[in-house]
Write a protein that holds these residues in place. Structure first.
Motif, PDB file in Angstrom:
ATOM      1  N   GLY A 100     130.760  17.817  15.973  1.00 14.41           N
ATOM      2  CA  GLY A 100     129.860  17.862  14.834  1.00 14.41           C
ATOM      3  C   GLY A 100     129.675  16.511  14.182  1.00 14.41           C
ATOM      4  O   GLY A 100     129.051  16.402  13.129  1.00 14.41           O
ATOM      5  N   ALA A 101     130.214  15.471  14.785  1.00 12.79           N
ATOM      6  CA  ALA A 101     130.086  14.130  14.219  1.00 12.79           C
ATOM      7  C   ALA A 101     128.661  13.628  14.425  1.00 12.79           C
ATOM      8  O   ALA A 101     128.024  13.922  15.432  1.00 12.79           O
ATOM      9  CB  ALA A 101     131.069  13.179  14.883  1.00 12.79           C
ATOM     10  N   ASP A 102     128.174  12.884  13.456  1.00 18.21           N
ATOM     11  CA  ASP A 102     126.896  12.205  13.598  1.00 18.21           C
ATOM     12  C   ASP A 102     127.139  11.036  14.543  1.00 18.21           C
ATOM     13  O   ASP A 102     127.784  10.051  14.175  1.00 18.21           O
ATOM     14  CB  ASP A 102     126.403  11.722  12.239  1.00 18.21           C
ATOM     15  CG  ASP A 102     125.089  10.966  12.331  1.00 18.21           C
ATOM     16  OD1 ASP A 102     124.493  10.912  13.428  1.00 18.21           O
ATOM     17  OD2 ASP A 102     124.662  10.424  11.305  1.00 18.21           O
ATOM     18  N   THR A 103     126.696  11.151  15.768  1.00 25.04           N
ATOM     19  CA  THR A 103     126.990  10.129  16.766  1.00 25.04           C
ATOM     20  C   THR A 103     125.945   9.016  16.802  1.00 25.04           C
ATOM     21  O   THR A 103     126.051   8.111  17.634  1.00 25.04           O
ATOM     22  CB  THR A 103     127.113  10.761  18.167  1.00 25.04           C
ATOM     23  OG1 THR A 103     125.911  11.483  18.461  1.00 25.04           O
ATOM     24  CG2 THR A 103     128.313  11.682  18.251  1.00 25.04           C
ATOM     25  N   ALA A 104     124.975   9.063  15.891  1.00 26.54           N
ATOM     26  CA  ALA A 104     124.006   7.970  15.828  1.00 26.54           C
ATOM     27  C   ALA A 104     124.758   6.681  15.514  1.00 26.54           C
ATOM     28  O   ALA A 104     125.493   6.591  14.538  1.00 26.54           O
ATOM     29  CB  ALA A 104     122.962   8.245  14.749  1.00 26.54           C
ATOM     30  N   GLY A 105     124.620   5.703  16.359  1.00 26.79           N
ATOM     31  CA  GLY A 105     125.298   4.432  16.164  1.00 26.79           C
ATOM     32  C   GLY A 105     126.711   4.399  16.708  1.00 26.79           C
ATOM     33  O   GLY A 105     127.338   3.348  16.742  1.00 26.79           O
ATOM     34  N   CYS A 106     127.245   5.555  17.133  1.00 25.51           N
ATOM     35  CA  CYS A 106     128.596   5.582  17.708  1.00 25.51           C
ATOM     36  C   CYS A 106     128.535   5.154  19.168  1.00 25.51           C
ATOM     37  O   CYS A 106     127.597   5.490  19.888  1.00 25.51           O
ATOM     38  CB  CYS A 106     129.205   6.975  17.612  1.00 25.51           C
ATOM     39  SG  CYS A 106     129.683   7.449  15.951  1.00 25.51           S
TER      40      CYS A 106
END
Length: 194
Positions: A71-77
């Protein structure tokens, strides 16, 4: 001479090696920041997902998918390696807390994960940190350190008895690392007292 061939039915094993259980390997990795072991685990994850031989790229792909499923916002990860040594690795504190929340909510991993973390003022990379009243034994965390970057992520129990998950990443500081650690400790002291 080493050569490939079929194993005869009457073959006798000359040696057999069994590693420590994965829970103990992860404990040693987390408590003492063993970067070599971290890299090997990522390759093993890659091999389990894509077949041998394992690669860092295959393991990193699995880890990125796990981040997304948490559920992590992976944008930029971006996960480039297992140790976090690459300056191209990109994880937000929010993503790290999301992964910890997922791991700690799973009965099959929660206890082993929590016990793998260093304890403030007691052992591992936190053995010499936060050993004073109020923080000694109150924080369980994994630390990270590169030139100009320090991180600490884990859990603590506040005075109300609540478990608090946290992740602090300090980037681009131009001072000694211990000064950034003092800032982290001050923030954690406030969290413990809340």
């Amino acid at each position: 001479e080493v050569r490939r061939g079929d194993l005869p039915e009457d073959a006798i094993p000359l040696a057999r090696h069994r590693s420590k259980p994965l829970s103990l390997i992860v404990r040693d990795l987390n408590k003492y920041s063993n970067n070599f072991v971290a890299e090997q685990l990522v390759k093993a994850i890659g091999a389990a997902a894509s077949g041998p031989p394992g690669s860092t790229a295959a393991g990193s792909s699995v880890l990125t998918e796990y981040l997304s499923q948490s559920g992590a916002d992976t944008a930029g990860c971006r996960v480039v390696d297992g140790s976090g040594f690459s300056r191209d690795d990109r994880l937000s504190p929010r993503a790290i807390v999301g992964v910890m929340r997922r791991v700690l909510s799973d009965f099959g991993t929660s206890y082993e994960y929590a016990s793998s973390l260093s304890v403030s003022g007691v052992d591992g990379t936190l053995g010499d940190r936060m050993g004073y009243a109020g923080l000694r034994g109150a924080v369980r965390a994994k630390t990270g350190l590169l030139e100009g970057v320090t991180a600490i992520s884990g859990m603590l129990e506040n005075l109300s008895g609540e478990e608090v998950l946290f992740s602090i990443i300090v980037n681009g500081f131009g001072c000694e690392a211990w000064r950034a650690h003092d800032l982290e400790h001050a923030v954690l002291s406030v969290a413990v007292r809340s």
